[in-house]
Design a protein around this motif. Structure first.
Motif, PDB file in Angstrom:
ATOM      1  N   PRO A  87       1.586  14.337  12.812  1.00  0.00           N
ATOM      2  CA  PRO A  87       2.771  13.783  13.341  1.00  0.00           C
ATOM      3  C   PRO A  87       3.840  13.940  12.326  1.00  0.00           C
ATOM      4  O   PRO A  87       3.484  14.201  11.122  1.00  0.00           O
ATOM      5  CB  PRO A  87       2.456  12.510  13.849  1.00  0.00           C
ATOM      6  N   GLY A  88       5.174  13.826  12.631  1.00  0.00           N
ATOM      7  CA  GLY A  88       6.373  14.074  11.733  1.00  0.00           C
ATOM      8  C   GLY A  88       6.571  12.534  11.027  1.00  0.00           C
ATOM      9  O   GLY A  88       6.439  11.565  11.645  1.00  0.00           O
ATOM     10  N   VAL A  89       6.838  12.995   9.616  1.00  0.00           N
ATOM     11  CA  VAL A  89       7.291  11.555   9.014  1.00  0.00           C
ATOM     12  C   VAL A  89       5.944  10.646   8.607  1.00  0.00           C
ATOM     13  O   VAL A  89       5.408  10.081   9.653  1.00  0.00           O
ATOM     14  CB  VAL A  89       8.585  10.785   9.353  1.00  0.00           C
ATOM     15  N   VAL A  90       5.805  10.157   7.282  1.00  0.00           N
ATOM     16  CA  VAL A  90       4.764   9.471   6.966  1.00  0.00           C
ATOM     17  C   VAL A  90       5.152   8.145   6.505  1.00  0.00           C
ATOM     18  O   VAL A  90       6.430   8.242   5.588  1.00  0.00           O
ATOM     19  CB  VAL A  90       3.620   9.739   6.291  1.00  0.00           C
ATOM     20  N   ILE A  91       5.368   6.852   6.876  1.00  0.00           N
ATOM     21  CA  ILE A  91       5.824   5.621   6.844  1.00  0.00           C
ATOM     22  C   ILE A  91       4.846   4.938   5.972  1.00  0.00           C
ATOM     23  O   ILE A  91       3.620   4.624   6.705  1.00  0.00           O
ATOM     24  CB  ILE A  91       6.433   4.861   7.732  1.00  0.00           C
ATOM     25  N   HIS A  92       4.705   4.538   4.601  1.00  0.00           N
ATOM     26  CA  HIS A  92       3.958   3.710   4.145  1.00  0.00           C
ATOM     27  C   HIS A  92       4.400   2.457   4.036  1.00  0.00           C
ATOM     28  O   HIS A  92       5.675   2.008   4.122  1.00  0.00           O
ATOM     29  CB  HIS A  92       3.902   4.199   2.533  1.00  0.00           C
ATOM     30  N   HIS A  93       3.811   1.475   3.745  1.00  0.00           N
ATOM     31  CA  HIS A  93       3.782  -0.106   3.598  1.00  0.00           C
ATOM     32  C   HIS A  93       3.399  -0.843   2.474  1.00  0.00           C
ATOM     33  O   HIS A  93       2.437  -0.418   1.744  1.00  0.00           O
ATOM     34  CB  HIS A  93       3.346  -0.852   5.080  1.00  0.00           C
ATOM     35  N   SER A  94       4.340  -1.715   1.874  1.00  0.00           N
ATOM     36  CA  SER A  94       3.773  -2.510   0.862  1.00  0.00           C
ATOM     37  C   SER A  94       4.350  -3.916   1.056  1.00  0.00           C
ATOM     38  O   SER A  94       5.303  -4.156   1.517  1.00  0.00           O
ATOM     39  CB  SER A  94       4.345  -1.946  -0.508  1.00  0.00           C
ATOM     40  N   LYS A  95       3.625  -4.865   0.214  1.00  0.00           N
ATOM     41  CA  LYS A  95       4.367  -6.228  -0.080  1.00  0.00           C
ATOM     42  C   LYS A  95       4.743  -6.445  -1.375  1.00  0.00           C
ATOM     43  O   LYS A  95       5.423  -7.539  -1.691  1.00  0.00           O
ATOM     44  CB  LYS A  95       3.609  -7.231   0.678  1.00  0.00           C
ATOM     45  N   ASP A  96       4.455  -5.723  -2.315  1.00  0.00           N
ATOM     46  CA  ASP A  96       4.266  -5.959  -3.581  1.00  0.00           C
ATOM     47  C   ASP A  96       4.788  -4.819  -4.509  1.00  0.00           C
ATOM     48  O   ASP A  96       4.934  -4.730  -5.997  1.00  0.00           O
ATOM     49  CB  ASP A  96       3.003  -6.424  -4.355  1.00  0.00           C
ATOM     50  N   LEU A  97       5.369  -3.365  -4.043  1.00  0.00           N
ATOM     51  CA  LEU A  97       5.870  -2.343  -4.542  1.00  0.00           C
ATOM     52  C   LEU A  97       4.576  -1.738  -5.600  1.00  0.00           C
ATOM     53  O   LEU A  97       5.089  -0.611  -5.966  1.00  0.00           O
ATOM     54  CB  LEU A  97       6.977  -2.623  -5.289  1.00  0.00           C
ATOM     55  N   LYS A  98       3.673  -2.396  -5.394  1.00  0.00           N
ATOM     56  CA  LYS A  98       2.524  -1.543  -6.551  1.00  0.00           C
ATOM     57  C   LYS A  98       1.469  -1.048  -5.509  1.00  0.00           C
ATOM     58  O   LYS A  98       0.882   0.035  -5.771  1.00  0.00           O
ATOM     59  CB  LYS A  98       1.973  -2.653  -7.047  1.00  0.00           C
ATOM     60  N   HIS A  99       0.938  -2.022  -4.455  1.00  0.00           N
ATOM     61  CA  HIS A  99       0.130  -1.289  -3.701  1.00  0.00           C
ATOM     62  C   HIS A  99       0.686  -0.724  -2.244  1.00  0.00           C
ATOM     63  O   HIS A  99       1.458  -1.614  -1.732  1.00  0.00           O
ATOM     64  CB  HIS A  99      -1.084  -2.551  -3.057  1.00  0.00           C
ATOM     65  N   TRP A 100       0.208   0.347  -1.952  1.00  0.00           N
ATOM     66  CA  TRP A 100       0.832   1.083  -0.641  1.00  0.00           C
ATOM     67  C   TRP A 100      -0.300   1.584   0.222  1.00  0.00           C
ATOM     68  O   TRP A 100      -1.345   1.857  -0.430  1.00  0.00           O
ATOM     69  CB  TRP A 100       1.709   2.061  -1.118  1.00  0.00           C
ATOM     70  N   ARG A 101      -0.035   1.402   1.522  1.00  0.00           N
ATOM     71  CA  ARG A 101      -0.807   1.911   2.594  1.00  0.00           C
ATOM     72  C   ARG A 101      -0.013   2.866   3.732  1.00  0.00           C
ATOM     73  O   ARG A 101       1.037   2.378   3.927  1.00  0.00           O
ATOM     74  CB  ARG A 101      -1.779   0.947   3.212  1.00  0.00           C
ATOM     75  N   PRO A 102      -0.666   3.798   3.942  1.00  0.00           N
ATOM     76  CA  PRO A 102      -0.121   4.913   4.977  1.00  0.00           C
ATOM     77  C   PRO A 102      -0.012   3.837   6.250  1.00  0.00           C
ATOM     78  O   PRO A 102      -1.227   3.595   6.623  1.00  0.00           O
ATOM     79  CB  PRO A 102      -0.811   6.135   5.193  1.00  0.00           C
ATOM     80  N   LEU A 103       0.849   3.671   7.012  1.00  0.00           N
ATOM     81  CA  LEU A 103       0.830   2.841   8.276  1.00  0.00           C
ATOM     82  C   LEU A 103       1.086   3.511   9.275  1.00  0.00           C
ATOM     83  O   LEU A 103       0.403   3.077  10.335  1.00  0.00           O
ATOM     84  CB  LEU A 103       2.222   1.612   8.007  1.00  0.00           C
ATOM     85  N   THR A 104       2.219   4.461   9.701  1.00  0.00           N
ATOM     86  CA  THR A 104       2.427   4.973  10.741  1.00  0.00           C
ATOM     87  C   THR A 104       3.203   6.374  10.729  1.00  0.00           C
ATOM     88  O   THR A 104       3.543   6.711   9.477  1.00  0.00           O
ATOM     89  CB  THR A 104       3.237   4.053  11.341  1.00  0.00           C
ATOM     90  N   ARG A 105       2.914   7.250  11.648  1.00  0.00           N
ATOM     91  CA  ARG A 105       3.606   8.468  11.614  1.00  0.00           C
ATOM     92  C   ARG A 105       4.482   8.568  12.983  1.00  0.00           C
ATOM     93  O   ARG A 105       3.974   8.523  14.077  1.00  0.00           O
ATOM     94  CB  ARG A 105       2.966   9.773  11.654  1.00  0.00           C
TER      95      ARG A 105
END
Length: 524
Positions: free
Chosen positions: A34-52
């Motif tokens: 799918p197009g575009v990856v959106i990553h998520h963080s709450k502290d600007l240090k740890h990130w996880r891929p959340l949705t496409r």
């Protein structure tokens, strides 16, 4: 400390957004679906891929788009409870032309559901939707000029967007032609202390890349240039570990700190300037001067490899497991296919429980209907492993483990069958579109499953195989990882290396292969 890059591997053109206590970064995916990856963080240090978000053909049709076409430079924004995602689909990039289409989709939540796309324009890429305090909305994008004797990057244009009518309205206005750095693109717009700030990418996405800031008291300009531009660059620092720094996007934290995400590239240590990891996303703290300009918090114009943590509560996420046993009903967020959705017509996780079944379709050079799934390579030192059940009937049928930059450059450890070797294992190399089979044929007994492995150690890649999953034997020579890089042999491309599994059936019978598991393990 925060170590850069924060998003490793192929994650270019980052657009960052904060909503409440949550931070989101959208990055380009080019021909990958799918197009575009959106990553998520709450502290600007740890990130996880959340949705496409672009996950259906009605939103995004990539069939036939060229390699390094497709999704360019998405941008995220938020207004009145609605998320907005702008994206470009580049369907042609031959010669002087850029055939492209710009859209916006919306959602009440970052996880969706995302709407059908609204068509915006086709005048240039890298568009950004700014929501002004009076409720009006404006679209900014670079203007492409194909005419002879003209600058291809003809400046940044602006036009009002009407959400009620779902279209652009009013006159198109040229707001800046950029600076003498040239190649002006990537506009991002912010409002602070009575100014509209325009953050631009300049210098091209290679070694001359930079981020430049401008400002105006009116949305339409005139925009004045930061007298100490650019804000960031490594153009005069060829030894810096984060090369090609530029194309920034700004965010303000809940506590009034400002940060910029930006493109960078970590080149191989051999002096080639190449990187199979592609363009990555890094983070830099920035501070406002008394006269209203931004400066890097660490001083100078070069990004820092390590920066202090933000004043935010730490929020780590669970680490991704090394092994995917293909036990879930769908593939995880790290998996992509090429140009087409992962549909039951060619991919199944249920027909043989615990296995990924792929039905063979077109070749690795196809721009339409490949049966391939892959994930980003995010480390210079890593290993990927799989096990495949496959009984090919002819040389036109192949399945195996692929390390792929694009249709022209890839390494493929595949099982096939022919008149001379019977069922066998061998390596295909595509170098700038030139096909070659390496002289390293290994016979495989009928009915025998085969374990496949690729080990990358910085510049070198070694394939291996096993018939029992324990005793591994190398196959073929060391291969150069720089073949899987953006500017290999001067090619103008923009993505990064992926590792995955695939099946081809070039006589059209869709013979399937079953993959038992997938391991992605970083070795350092």
């Amino acid at each position: 400390m925060i170590h850069n890059p924060i998003l490793r591997g192929f994650h270019p053109d980052a657009s960052i957004l904060r909503v409440g206590d949550d931070y989101y970064i959208a990055t380009s995916t080019f021909e990958w679906f799918p197009g575009v990856v959106i990553h998520h963080s709450k502290d600007l240090k740890h990130w996880r891929p959340l949705t496409r978000p672009l996950d259906r053909v009605s939103q995004l049709d990539l069939r036939g788009v060229p390699s390094s076409g497709g999704i360019w430079a998405p941008s995220l924004s938020y207004d009145n409870g609605i998320f907005y995602l702008c994206f470009t689909n580049v369907v042609g990039r031959k010669g002087v032309y850029k055939d492209l289409h710009n859209y916006v989709v919306t959602a009440p939540s970052i996880s969706g559901p995302w709407s059908e796309p609204i068509y915006l324009n086709a005048s240039g890429f890298d568009h950004f939707l700014f929501h002004d305090a009076d409720g009006r909305k404006y679209l900014f994008n670079m203007q492409w000029d194909f005419r002879q004797g003209k600058s291809r990057f003809a400046g940044i244009v602006m036009q009002e967007f009407c959400p009620i009518e779902g279209r652009l309205i009013g006159d198109i206005k040229l707001v800046t032609k950029g600076t003498d750095l040239g190649v002006t693109e990537g506009p991002m717009v912010y409002r602070k202390d009575g100014y509209y700030y325009l953050l631009l990418a300049e210098g091209g996405t290679g070694p001359m890349h930079a981020a430049t800031l401008m400002r105006a008291t009116s949305i339409g300009g005139p925009y004045e240039v930061d007298p100490d531009y650019p804000l960031m660059t490594t153009r005069e620092s060829p030894e810096h570990p984060l090369q090609n720094a530029g194309h920034g996007s700004l965010v303000e934290t809940q506590h009034g700190e400002w940060y910029m995400v930006f493109i960078c590239l970590r080149p191989l240590p051999d002096g080639s300037g190449l990187s199979p990891l592609g363009r990555e996303t890094s983070l830099q703290k920035v501070v406002w001067t008394e006269d209203g300009w931004l400066r890097l918090a660490g001083g100078g114009k070069q990004p820092q490899l390590v920066i202090p943590d933000a004043e935010l509560t730490p929020h780590p996420f669970a680490l991704e497991p090394v092994r995917d046993d293909f036990d879930a009903p769908t593939l995880g967020v790290n998996w992509h296919s090429l140009r087409v959705p992962m549909e039951p017509s060619w991919l199944s996780l249920t027909e043989r429980p615990g296995f990924l079944r792929l039905r063979g379709r077109e070749s690795l050079m196809s721009l339409h209907h490949q049966s391939l799934v892959a994930r980003r390579i995010e480390s210079f030192d890593c290993e990927v492993r799989t096990c495949v059940d496959y009984e090919p009937e002819a040389f036109t049928q192949m399945a195996g483990l692929v390390l792929l930059y694009d249709d022209a450059d890839h390494y493929y450890l595949r099982i096939s069958r022919d008149e001379e070797h019977g069922k066998h294992l061998a390596i295909i190399v595509s170098d700038q579109g030139q096909y070659a089979e390496l002289d390293a044929y290994v016979p495989i007994p009928k009915g025998q499953r085969v374990y496949l492995k690729a080990t990358m150690r910085v510049e070198r890649i070694q394939f291996s195989y096993s018939l029992d999953g324990s005793n591994w034997l190398p196959i073929g020579p060391d291969l150069y990882s720089g073949n899987l890089a953006d500017s290999y042999r001067g090619k103008l491309s923009f993505s990064g290396a992926f590792a995955g599994v695939c099946v081809q059936d070039l006589r059209g019978t869709r013979l399937h292969a079953d993959f038992d598991y997938w391991d992605y393990e970083e070795l350092s």
